[in-house]
Each structure stands twice: as structure tokens, then as C-alpha cells.
Design an enzyme around this catalytic site. Structure first.
Site, PDB file in Angstrom:
ATOM      1  CG  ASN A  60      -0.503  -0.412   2.755  1.00  0.00           C
ATOM      2  OD1 ASN A  60       0.652   0.717   2.934  1.00  0.00           O
ATOM      3  ND2 ASN A  60      -0.229  -1.158   3.656  1.00  0.00           N
ATOM      4  CG  ASP A  84      -7.241  -4.972   5.811  1.00  0.00           C
ATOM      5  OD1 ASP A  84      -6.615  -4.647   7.343  1.00  0.00           O
ATOM      6  OD2 ASP A  84      -7.277  -4.049   5.860  1.00  0.00           O
ATOM      7  CE  LYS A 124       6.815 -12.274 -14.128  1.00  0.00           C
ATOM      8  NZ  LYS A 124       8.219 -11.339 -15.569  1.00  0.00           N
ATOM      9  CG  ASP A 166      -5.950  -5.600  14.513  1.00  0.00           C
ATOM     10  OD1 ASP A 166      -4.718  -5.381  14.551  1.00  0.00           O
ATOM     11  OD2 ASP A 166      -6.574  -5.303  14.451  1.00  0.00           O
ATOM     12  CB  ILE A 167       0.343  -6.683  15.161  1.00  0.00           C
ATOM     13  CG1 ILE A 167       0.970  -7.383  13.377  1.00  0.00           C
ATOM     14  CG2 ILE A 167       1.324  -6.084  15.897  1.00  0.00           C
ATOM     15  CD1 ILE A 167       1.711  -6.380  11.904  1.00  0.00           C
ATOM     16  CG  PHE A 178      -1.403   6.588  14.270  1.00  0.00           C
ATOM     17  CD1 PHE A 178      -1.408   5.582  15.158  1.00  0.00           C
ATOM     18  CD2 PHE A 178      -1.189   7.097  13.158  1.00  0.00           C
ATOM     19  CE1 PHE A 178       0.055   6.823  15.547  1.00  0.00           C
ATOM     20  CE2 PHE A 178      -0.300   8.374  14.151  1.00  0.00           C
ATOM     21  CZ  PHE A 178      -0.002   8.102  14.722  1.00  0.00           C
ATOM     22  CE  LYS A 227     -10.018   1.678  11.946  1.00  0.00           C
ATOM     23  NZ  LYS A 227      -9.959   1.919  10.340  1.00  0.00           N
ATOM     24  CE  LYS A 282      -8.034  -2.265  14.728  1.00  0.00           C
ATOM     25  NZ  LYS A 282      -6.830  -3.098  13.670  1.00  0.00           N
TER      26      LYS A 282
END
Ligand code: CTP
Length: 406
Positions: A212, A281, A291, A310-311, A331, A345, A349
Site C-alpha cells: 500500500n 489486511d 514467477k 491484527d498486530i 492509528f 476502532k 482494538k
């Protein structure tokens, strides 16, 4: 600028590293400081006062008999107006003088005459590796620290004498960073802070992957701010091309699974965990060794995905976090309805503090705007550089740690 309003007395003693002091002088001024240069006779053998005068835009002092001061007490006048005295380069001989309180030239006289509580003394040693490693120098460094001086580190590498080892003066940019860090309040002294930053890269095959647009800048700024605030910082970084902040331990990872493993390894000694990373995710269920080639059918291969752990939630649910020994900060990168998403969130979390920001408005930028959400409500931190916001956030975190003053 980071040194706005600060007045630094920059002392030069004899050593070839004097040539770097010219650049340091310039760097301090560019960062907003005013600089008064004082040189020993030996320093003037290596670089002329004229150079330093031009760079600092102030006349340079070299002698305690300088008649320009009306009271003829340059050592008193110059030291009283300083926010700090920085000796760069600081020779082995000058350290020995400081240690014994010798005061037979203007610079050593000024160091001895400085108000010890209000005018800190920073030393940037510079010498040959044998001189640096000598028991006398090591003894002097230890005693100078006990006497209240801040002895900065030395550089490693090729020396002017042709030898290689420890003892050369740190580069001007590193010393500038040391001075800026010195003035930051030590609100995280003694704390260990673990930070994740950047994107993760989930391999599809040896040449492709899912990632990302996170630049890692906010996490790196936080690592720097936490280090400046006195913390011992471990930065678990996804693939980003950013320089490691000075004094920060960096662990490079690629995938979310590697990032989780690194965090699990370091969490037991940490008191603060800050998750700024944009963790993917999902990852491909299978990552091939070779390849993937087009087969000519015109059909794209089907990519089966599975969810990454989810760390942040994993660490926030650990016994350490639940007992209050590990303070977790999340964050949230959102595109809209920041307050509602960040509030939800934070609860999902299970973290005491969640920092919301608008992802598309900040990815890759040097500035950001943050929304801090905790059990008490939400506070806006208006748009500013990521480093300024990181410093505010570090202070906010420190005020929420167990034992923090109310
Ligand atoms: N995070 C994490 N591990 C993950 C996903 C997210 O540690 N696998 C952390 C991020 O570092 C951040 C917070 O969780 O601190 C929120 O990340 P974000 O991507 O905004 O939220 P998601 O949990 O992915 O939720 P959604 O995509 O639904 O908004």
C-alpha cells in the site's frame, strides 16, 4: 525551526575536525540558533577565526585578555547568555583540562565559570582511536559525565591520520540532531517504546506482491520524537526508503507475519507500543517460488487471499497490556467520518488511545493532522509537520502512562 531562540556558545579546540565545526556552525544557525564562537589557540591553527566569524556573523573570541568586553570578563559575559556550551571538536587534552578545572585559556575558563545548573555543557570528542581508547580518556569521559557534562558519541571509520576506528568527530548533521534532541523534554526517560511503521509487502511470487501507499514517515517521526524524549526505541519497519532516526534500533520486515513476529519478540521489555504501520489486511494464501507466467489463455490467475493477524489487537489483548504494563496506541487511516470510525476502532482494538488521520491526505506527505481519541473524548491536533505532531503525541502518551503526574 527546532533551535529558534536558542543561543549556543560553540567552542572549538585543536583538532583536524575543526573543518567540520564550520559546517556545524552553519547548520545550527539554519535551524534558528544564534551562535557565539570561542576558539582555543590550537583550534586557530586548524581553521581561522575569520571563517567562523563570517559563518556566525559575530566576532569570534580567542583570548581571555580580549579588551572588547567593557568589564574585560568575556568568560563571564559569554557563558551567562548561553542556553548551552557545545565544544566541537573537543580534544583529549581539553577533556583532561575540564576534568581538573584548569582555566588557563578563555574556553576552559568559560566552561569552569558557567552556571552549572542553567548552562549545560555538551562535548563532541574528536581524536585518534588510540587516544580515544586510552584508559585516561575513558576515565575522563566517565568523570566528566558524573560532573554533569553531556559527552556525545564519537564516529567510527577512517581517521585523518590514516588509521581506522572509533574517535572521529560525529558529522555536523548528527551533532545538530544531538543538540536538537538535547533540548527536548525527557518525558519518556527510562521507557522502552516499540513502534511499527510503513506498509507491509505480501508476496504473490518472487517479483510481485500486495502492498500500500504508506510512506512510514509518521512512524519514523514518532521513533525520532520518542528517542529525543529519552526512550529506548525499537522501530519495526516495513519496506520503506527512509533513514533510520539517530539512536533508534531498527528491525526491517516485509510481511505482516514477520512484523507480528518481530513485535512479539520485543513486546516483553516495552512499556509503550505504537502501531502506525499500514499492515496489509490480507495475504495471498500461496506465494509461489517461481514467477507466475501468462499462460496465453487471456485468463488472469485467481488469487486466493487469507486474513493477516491484527498486530495491534494481539498486543493490546496480551496479559502485559491488560495488566497495564504495556500502553498500546493505535492509528486509524480513514477516508471519511474520522471521529466515528476512530471511536469505534479504539473500542474494537481495545486500546486506551487511538490516533485518527485521513489516509489519502497524509500518505507520503511531510505534514498531517491528527485526532486523538481516548475514553475521555477527542482532541484535534491541527495540521503541522509530522515531527511536530509526533513530539506532541509523545507528550500526550507520557501523560497517560502509569505513574505520570496528574
Ligand atoms: N493494525 C495492525 N495489524 C493489522 C491491521 C491493522 O496492527 N493487521 C493496526 C494499524 O497499525 C493501526 C490500526 O491497527 O494502528 C488500525 O489500522 P487500520 O488499517 O486503520 O484499520 P483496520 O484494522 O485494518 O480496519 P479497517 O481496514 O476496517 O478500517
Amino acid at each position: 525551526m527546532d533551535l529558534d531562540g536558542k543561543h549556543i556558545v560553540l567552542g572549538l579546540t585543536g583538532g583536524i575536525a575543526c573543518y567540520k565545526a564550520a559546517e556545524l556552525c552553519r547548520a545550527l544557525i539554519k535551524e534558528g540558533a544564534s551562535v557565539q564562537v570561542v576558539m582555543t589557540e590550537a583550534a586557530a591553527q586548524f581553521i581561522t577565526p575569520v571563517t567562523l566569524q563570517a559563518l556566525s556573523q559575530r566576532s569570534v573570541y580567542t583570548s581571555q585578555w580580549d579588551a572588547r568586553e567593557a568589564n574585560n570578563m568575556a568568560h563571564i559575559n559569554l557563558s551567562r547568555e548561553a542556553d548551552a556550551i557545545l565544544i566541537a571538536p573537543c580534544s583529549a587534552d581539553f577533556m583532561a583540562k575540564l576534568l581538573h578545572g584548569n582555566a588557563d585559556d578563555l574556553l576552559s575558563l568559560m566552561c569552569l565559570a558557567r552556571p552549572i545548573e542553567s548552562v549545560p555543557l555538551l562535548l563532541a570528542p574528536a581524536m585518534n582511536r588510540e587516544m580515544w581508547a586510552h584508559p585516561a580518556t575513558m576515565r575522563n569521559v566517565a568523570q566528566l559525565r558524573l560532573d554533569g557534562a553531556t559527552v556525545l558519541g564519537v564516529g567510527v571509520g577512517e581517521q585523518a591520520c590514516g588509521e581506522t576506528g572509533d574517535g572521529r568527530m560525529r558529522e555536523p548533521a548528527e551533532l545538530l540532531h544531538d543538540v536538537i534532541a538535547f533540548f527536548q523534554p525527557k518525558v519518556l526517560a527510562g521507557q522502552r517504546v516499540l513502534i511499527t511503521a510503513g506498509p507491509t509487502f505480501e508476496a504473490i511470487d518472487p517479483v510481485r506482491g500486495i502492498t500500500n501507499r504508506s510512506s512510514g514517515k509518521m512512524g519514523f517521526a514518532l521513533a525520532r520524537a520518542a528517542q529525543e524524549a529519552g526512550a529506548d526505541v525499537t522501530l519495526v519497519a516495513g519496506p520503506v526508503a527512509l533513514a533510520t532516526p539517530q539512536g533508534v534500533r531498527r528491525v526491517d520486515v516485509q510481511s505482516a507475519q514477520e512484523m507480528l513476529q518481530a513485535c512479539l519478540l520485543h513486546m516483553d521489555s516495552a512499556q509503550v507500543f505504537i502501531a502506525t504501520a499500514a499492515v496489509a489486511d490480507w495475504r495471498p494464501q500461496v506465494s509461489t517460488d517461481q514467477k507466475i507466467k501468462k499462460d496465453g489463455s487471456g485468463q488472469a490467475p485467481l488469487l486466493a487471499l487469507e486474513e493477516n493477524a491484527d498486530i495491534l489487537a494481539t498486543l493490546a489483548q496480551s496479559a502485559r497490556a491488560q495488566s497495564g504494563a504495556l500502553f498500546c496506541v493505535g492509528f486509524a487511516a480513514e477516508s471519511h467520518d474520522l471521529l466515528a470510525h476512530a471511536t469505534a476502532k479504539r473500542q474494537r482494538k481495545g486500546v486506551p488511545l487511538l490516533v485518527g488521520n485521513i489516509g489519502p491526505a497524509t500518505f507520503g506527505q511531510d505534514d498531517n493532522a491528527l485526532l486523538l481519541v481516548d475514553a475521555q473524548g477527542a482532541v484535534d491536533l491541527p495540521r503541522a509537520s509530522k515531527l511536530s505532531l509526533a513530539r506532541i503525541l509523545v507528550r500526550e502518551i507520557s501523560q497517560r502512562l502509569p505513574g505520570a503526574p496528574l
